[in-house]
Write an enzyme that holds these catalytic residues in place. Sequence first.
Site: not given
Ligand code: PLP
Length: 422
Positions: A129, A199, A224-225, A381
Amino acid sequence: MLTRDACTALDAQDPLADLRAQFDLPTGRIYLDGNSLGALPRSTAPRLQQVVTQDWGQGLIESWNTANWMTWPQGVGDKIARLIGAAPGEVVAADSTSVNLYKVLSAATRIQRLAQPAHHVLLSQRDNFPTDLYIAQSVCAAAGWRLELAEAAAIPARLAAGDVAVLMLTHVNYRTGALHDMAALTAQAHAAGALAVWDLAHSAGSVPVRLHAADADFAVGCGYKFLNGGPGAPAFVWVHPRHADAAQPLSGWIGHAQPFNFTTHYEAAAGIHHYLCGSPPILGLAALDCGVDSVLAAEPLGGMAALHAKAGQLGDLFMRLVDERCAGLGLDAASPRDAAQRGSQVSLAHAQAWPVMQALIAHGVIGDFRAGVDGDPDLLRFGFTPLYLRFVDVWDAVETLADILGSRSWDVPTFHARKAVT
Ligand SMILES: Cc1ncc(COP(=O)(O)O)c(C=O)c1O
């Protein structure tokens, strides 16, 4: 050939079916985007109402003590620990995933500067990501390290070269849903003198995670997911106890050993507590607590293993129906066919993925679009959140997809127009 009635029968036999009642879902829509923003638990609004009107409105500043607000990052963290194979006292809910990643990567650079001074490579995956890669670039610039990106299959060989300081991976890939073998890769990283940072953004609340069993070093993840904590919910951070006192650089007052002594000099609190930085976001934590509870409600029914198994069945059904009903309509599976190799998500490549997804959304099937970079395809997705999705939803979603593709109803200007946020 499967039928809609057969899907309804699967729902009638599903031991997890009652968990759906925990959520306030909009009627007339099939929500396949819980991998991006989880649905709203019914408990969240009354809980926020109470925290706002009672704790804040009436208790005012005293609620920091009477409602124990200061301990909420640890309290929610302890609940998340149950979902990721960590122990109580090892996780805090705070900040964003990006910020927590900065903390743990920076701590890892400090450890490795002493432990492996000749190792200067932070290794990650090419299609990790973007925020992970951006944060890694910044940490590497400060440490004088080099960020290297490899394809998933090439990671073991790259580790074996012997100069990797940190392996940073997202456990479940955000584009394809492909799941890494955390224990195997962590062991390979350790054998090569590297630390393993994970992560768990698409793993927490989605797949069984065993941080201790895998002997991981650090982990971060999203609230939030699949944890259903609401938009912009606090994220979480876990540090293996062997590293818990390694300094992280965001030395804010809430991570101080005695914040209310107001001393001029920073003295880090012990263990994971110094991964806190500023004041806890109480409203966000209250909502996250409800979201995490909605996942923990599956514990008596088999917990994460049962949830992941159902997500796999939903995804398998989706792929099978797409094969049967959308053959020749330009879709290619972009996720592993073996459910054990994926998180709670299935992605399909399509040359017109953007307008197709807009047409799906207009017809009440809410997934999302991810643009391909570096030659990767554009993707549709679909998240299969087992807490609130039914087998019949999968049937209906594929019917809609087949209709849209078969009739080319996606090919109109309104669906081609791009929006800023999806
Ligand atoms: C793998 C991954 N890491 C981090 C994030 C974003 O994290 P944050 O917005 O909490 O910094 C996302 C968001 O979709 C993600 O898919």
